[in-house]
Write a protein that holds these residues in place. Structure first.
Motif, PDB file in Angstrom:
ATOM      1  N   GLU A   1       0.829  -1.206   0.000  1.00  0.00           N
ATOM      2  CA  GLU A   1       0.000   0.000   0.000  1.00  0.00           C
ATOM      3  C   GLU A   1       0.864   1.257   0.000  1.00  0.00           C
ATOM      4  OE1 GLU A   1      -2.909  -0.140   3.148  1.00  0.00           O
ATOM      5  OE2 GLU A   1      -3.526  -2.166   2.601  1.00  0.00           O
ATOM      6  N   ASN A   2       1.942   1.241   0.756  1.00  0.00           N
ATOM      7  CA  ASN A   2       2.828   2.403   0.806  1.00  0.00           C
ATOM      8  C   ASN A   2       3.590   2.585  -0.500  1.00  0.00           C
ATOM      9  OD1 ASN A   2       3.329   3.918   3.655  1.00  0.00           O
ATOM     10  ND2 ASN A   2       2.557   1.849   4.013  1.00  0.00           N
ATOM     11  N   LEU A   3       4.024   1.496  -1.109  1.00  0.00           N
ATOM     12  CA  LEU A   3       4.705   1.597  -2.403  1.00  0.00           C
ATOM     13  C   LEU A   3       3.765   2.152  -3.472  1.00  0.00           C
ATOM     14  CD1 LEU A   3       6.796  -1.703  -2.431  1.00  0.00           C
ATOM     15  CD2 LEU A   3       7.730   0.588  -2.725  1.00  0.00           C
ATOM     16  N   GLU A   4       2.521   1.738  -3.431  1.00  0.00           N
ATOM     17  CA  GLU A   4       1.555   2.239  -4.408  1.00  0.00           C
ATOM     18  C   GLU A   4       1.319   3.737  -4.233  1.00  0.00           C
ATOM     19  OE1 GLU A   4      -1.093  -1.786  -5.300  1.00  0.00           O
ATOM     20  OE2 GLU A   4      -1.686  -0.452  -3.668  1.00  0.00           O
ATOM     21  N   GLU A   5       1.384   4.211  -3.006  1.00  0.00           N
ATOM     22  CA  GLU A   5       1.214   5.640  -2.741  1.00  0.00           C
ATOM     23  C   GLU A   5       2.372   6.478  -3.281  1.00  0.00           C
ATOM     24  OE1 GLU A   5       0.759   6.089   1.436  1.00  0.00           O
ATOM     25  OE2 GLU A   5      -1.248   5.161   1.511  1.00  0.00           O
ATOM     26  N   MET A   6       3.502   5.851  -3.572  1.00  0.00           N
ATOM     27  CA  MET A   6       4.679   6.580  -4.029  1.00  0.00           C
ATOM     28  C   MET A   6       4.582   7.007  -5.492  1.00  0.00           C
ATOM     29  SD  MET A   6       7.492   4.244  -1.973  1.00  0.00           S
ATOM     30  CE  MET A   6       8.986   5.081  -2.490  1.00  0.00           C
ATOM     31  N   ASP A   7       3.539   6.542  -6.189  1.00  0.00           N
ATOM     32  CA  ASP A   7       3.289   6.933  -7.587  1.00  0.00           C
ATOM     33  C   ASP A   7       4.520   6.687  -8.454  1.00  0.00           C
ATOM     34  OD1 ASP A   7       1.756   7.895  -9.691  1.00  0.00           O
ATOM     35  OD2 ASP A   7       2.427   9.969  -9.417  1.00  0.00           O
ATOM     36  N   LEU A   8       5.028   5.469  -8.377  1.00  0.00           N
ATOM     37  CA  LEU A   8       6.228   5.100  -9.130  1.00  0.00           C
ATOM     38  C   LEU A   8       5.886   4.872 -10.601  1.00  0.00           C
ATOM     39  CD1 LEU A   8       7.481   2.524  -6.497  1.00  0.00           C
ATOM     40  CD2 LEU A   8       8.404   4.833  -6.844  1.00  0.00           C
ATOM     41  N   LYS A   9       6.839   5.158 -11.464  1.00  0.00           N
ATOM     42  CA  LYS A   9       6.601   5.020 -12.906  1.00  0.00           C
ATOM     43  C   LYS A   9       7.825   4.423 -13.584  1.00  0.00           C
ATOM     44  CE  LYS A   9       3.425   8.971 -13.371  1.00  0.00           C
ATOM     45  NZ  LYS A   9       3.327   9.249 -11.929  1.00  0.00           N
ATOM     46  N   PHE A  10       7.570   3.576 -14.571  1.00  0.00           N
ATOM     47  CA  PHE A  10       8.654   3.119 -15.418  1.00  0.00           C
ATOM     48  C   PHE A  10       9.065   4.265 -16.334  1.00  0.00           C
ATOM     49  CE2 PHE A  10       6.718  -1.119 -14.567  1.00  0.00           C
ATOM     50  CZ  PHE A  10       7.851  -1.738 -14.060  1.00  0.00           C
ATOM     51  N   PRO A  11      10.348   4.415 -16.614  1.00  0.00           N
ATOM     52  CA  PRO A  11      10.799   5.504 -17.499  1.00  0.00           C
ATOM     53  C   PRO A  11      10.171   5.387 -18.884  1.00  0.00           C
ATOM     54  CG  PRO A  11      12.657   4.516 -16.342  1.00  0.00           C
ATOM     55  CD  PRO A  11      11.474   3.635 -16.079  1.00  0.00           C
ATOM     56  N   VAL A  12       9.874   6.519 -19.500  1.00  0.00           N
ATOM     57  CA  VAL A  12       9.317   6.576 -20.854  1.00  0.00           C
ATOM     58  C   VAL A  12      10.390   7.118 -21.787  1.00  0.00           C
ATOM     59  CG1 VAL A  12       7.541   7.575 -22.334  1.00  0.00           C
ATOM     60  CG2 VAL A  12       6.984   6.948 -19.975  1.00  0.00           C
ATOM     61  N   LEU A  13      10.680   6.380 -22.851  1.00  0.00           N
ATOM     62  CA  LEU A  13      11.710   6.796 -23.788  1.00  0.00           C
ATOM     63  C   LEU A  13      11.244   7.977 -24.633  1.00  0.00           C
ATOM     64  CD1 LEU A  13      13.074   3.373 -25.113  1.00  0.00           C
ATOM     65  CD2 LEU A  13      14.000   4.797 -23.296  1.00  0.00           C
ATOM     66  N   SER A  14      12.172   8.840 -24.985  1.00  0.00           N
ATOM     67  CA  SER A  14      11.861   9.962 -25.873  1.00  0.00           C
ATOM     68  C   SER A  14      11.657   9.447 -27.298  1.00  0.00           C
ATOM     69  CB  SER A  14      13.010  10.975 -25.854  1.00  0.00           C
ATOM     70  OG  SER A  14      14.184  10.391 -26.414  1.00  0.00           O
ATOM     71  N   ASN A  15      11.094  10.284 -28.162  1.00  0.00           N
ATOM     72  CA  ASN A  15      10.897   9.891 -29.564  1.00  0.00           C
ATOM     73  C   ASN A  15      12.233   9.570 -30.229  1.00  0.00           C
ATOM     74  OD1 ASN A  15       8.112  10.199 -29.440  1.00  0.00           O
ATOM     75  ND2 ASN A  15       8.189  12.356 -30.035  1.00  0.00           N
ATOM     76  N   GLU A  16      13.259  10.320 -29.863  1.00  0.00           N
ATOM     77  CA  GLU A  16      14.584  10.069 -30.427  1.00  0.00           C
ATOM     78  C   GLU A  16      15.103   8.701 -30.006  1.00  0.00           C
ATOM     79  OE1 GLU A  16      19.114  11.973 -30.319  1.00  0.00           O
ATOM     80  OE2 GLU A  16      17.425  13.049 -29.414  1.00  0.00           O
ATOM     81  N   ASP A  17      14.942   8.382 -28.715  1.00  0.00           N
ATOM     82  CA  ASP A  17      15.399   7.075 -28.228  1.00  0.00           C
ATOM     83  C   ASP A  17      14.597   5.941 -28.843  1.00  0.00           C
ATOM     84  OD1 ASP A  17      17.368   8.165 -26.644  1.00  0.00           O
ATOM     85  OD2 ASP A  17      16.118   8.245 -24.847  1.00  0.00           O
ATOM     86  N   LEU A  18      13.288   6.170 -29.029  1.00  0.00           N
ATOM     87  CA  LEU A  18      12.449   5.146 -29.655  1.00  0.00           C
ATOM     88  C   LEU A  18      12.894   4.887 -31.091  1.00  0.00           C
ATOM     89  CD1 LEU A  18       8.909   6.184 -28.330  1.00  0.00           C
ATOM     90  CD2 LEU A  18      10.160   4.082 -27.773  1.00  0.00           C
ATOM     91  N   GLY A  19      13.288   5.966 -31.793  1.00  0.00           N
ATOM     92  CA  GLY A  19      13.779   5.816 -33.156  1.00  0.00           C
ATOM     93  C   GLY A  19      15.054   4.993 -33.204  1.00  0.00           C
ATOM     94  N   GLU A  20      15.959   5.270 -32.268  1.00  0.00           N
ATOM     95  CA  GLU A  20      17.211   4.514 -32.207  1.00  0.00           C
ATOM     96  C   GLU A  20      16.953   3.051 -31.853  1.00  0.00           C
ATOM     97  OE1 GLU A  20      20.168   6.255 -29.766  1.00  0.00           O
ATOM     98  OE2 GLU A  20      20.077   8.225 -30.725  1.00  0.00           O
TER      99      GLU A  20
END
Length: 289
Positions: free
Chosen positions: A259-278
């Motif tokens: 429950e406490n971890l969920e409250e931390m609003d953690l997110k997986f990193p999102v790649l930029s359009n440039e990184d997605l292209g690479e």
């Protein structure tokens, strides 16, 4: 899960240890509880991965209890399935001469989890207001004070304030704090001590000093109650878990952590359009091999 253990077991204002349950009397059966524990362990592993990937916060779990309350087995059963690279357990024993050459919080700073990781304190900085309050002579090892008479009310008030400030500083700098007190009854402790004596493969767990501390049961109950009341804050709350049934203690602890971890609003990193292209270019290269 329809339960909210974070609310059910959080220490309230004017906490009274004598009014806190040591036995679980709810509707969850032991069989169902063990199944729930397995399911929630999978969720904890996912959240740990997200904590690591997010990399902006850390989690500190403090576990305190009387002897034989089940601290070690809780750590084993709750955290046994997560990635050990993202989790570290520190068991604080009697301070060394080097520890005593610093302030009482020094060795705990050294064990704090870095961003993206979970740190577990098996016993903690609270020993300085628990065992050191029951045995004030231990404080003399710090070589700052001359006599136990120095440890008056002002001394303990200052020590509680130091702990509150320490924890507030950690929270303000990205560390979530969960503090668990495993509330075992004196009767259950007696049975667990007898088990350690009667079962040969458990003999090593019994320390002869444990009986001396058991004789001070009421003193320890008093200092635990005071420490919890002095330091349970919104940013660093104490949770009081009934510990006579180990299976339930583990389940409740695991759910509170989730429950406490969920409250931390953690997110997986999102790649930029440039990184997605690479990334797409690398994919095409690999597929042509």
């Amino acid at each position: 899960m329809s339960y909210s253990f974070s609310k059910d077991f959080r220490a309230e204002d004017k906490f009274k240890i004598s009014k806190s349950e040591t036995k679980y009397n709810g509707s969850i059966s032991k069989k169902d509880g063990k199944k729930m524990l397995e399911d929630e362990q999978k969720m904890l592993r996912l959240l740990q991965e997200k904590l690591y990937a997010d990399g902006s916060q850390s989690l500190l779990i403090v576990i305190q209890a009387m002897d034989a309350a089940g601290k070690d087995s809780l750590i084993e059963h709750v955290f046994g399935g997560i990635n050990p690279q993202g989790c570290a357990v520190t068991s604080f024993k009697t301070p060394s001469s080097k520890d005593y050459s610093h302030d009482f919080l020094w060795r705990h700073y050294l064990a704090l989890p870095e961003k993206g990781k979970i740190g577990i304190f098996n016993r903690s900085h609270y020993e300085s207001v628990l065992i050191c309050k029951v045995h004030p002579e231990f404080n003399l090892s710090e070589k700052v004070w001359d006599d136990v008479s120095d440890f008056d009310d002002d001394f303990w008030k200052n020590r509680y304030e130091s702990i509150r400030n320490f924890e507030k500083h950690l929270v303000e700098n990205g560390t979530k704090i969960i503090k668990l007190f495993l509330n075992v009854s004196k009767e259950e402790q007696k049975q667990r001590f007898l088990d350690r004596i009667n079962e040969e493969d458990k003999n090593w767990k019994f320390g002869f000093g444990d009986m001396k501390e058991r004789a001070l049961w009421d003193d320890y109950q008093k200092v635990y109650e005071e420490a919890i009341n002095e330091t349970s804050k919104d940013h660093a709350p104490w949770y009081i878990l009934p510990a006579d049934s180990k299976w339930f203690t583990r389940l409740a602890a695991l759910q509170i952590i989730i429950e406490n971890l969920e409250e931390m609003d953690l997110k997986f990193p999102v790649l930029s359009n440039e990184d997605l292209g690479e990334l797409e270019a690398v994919k095409l290269t690999l597929e042509k091999e």
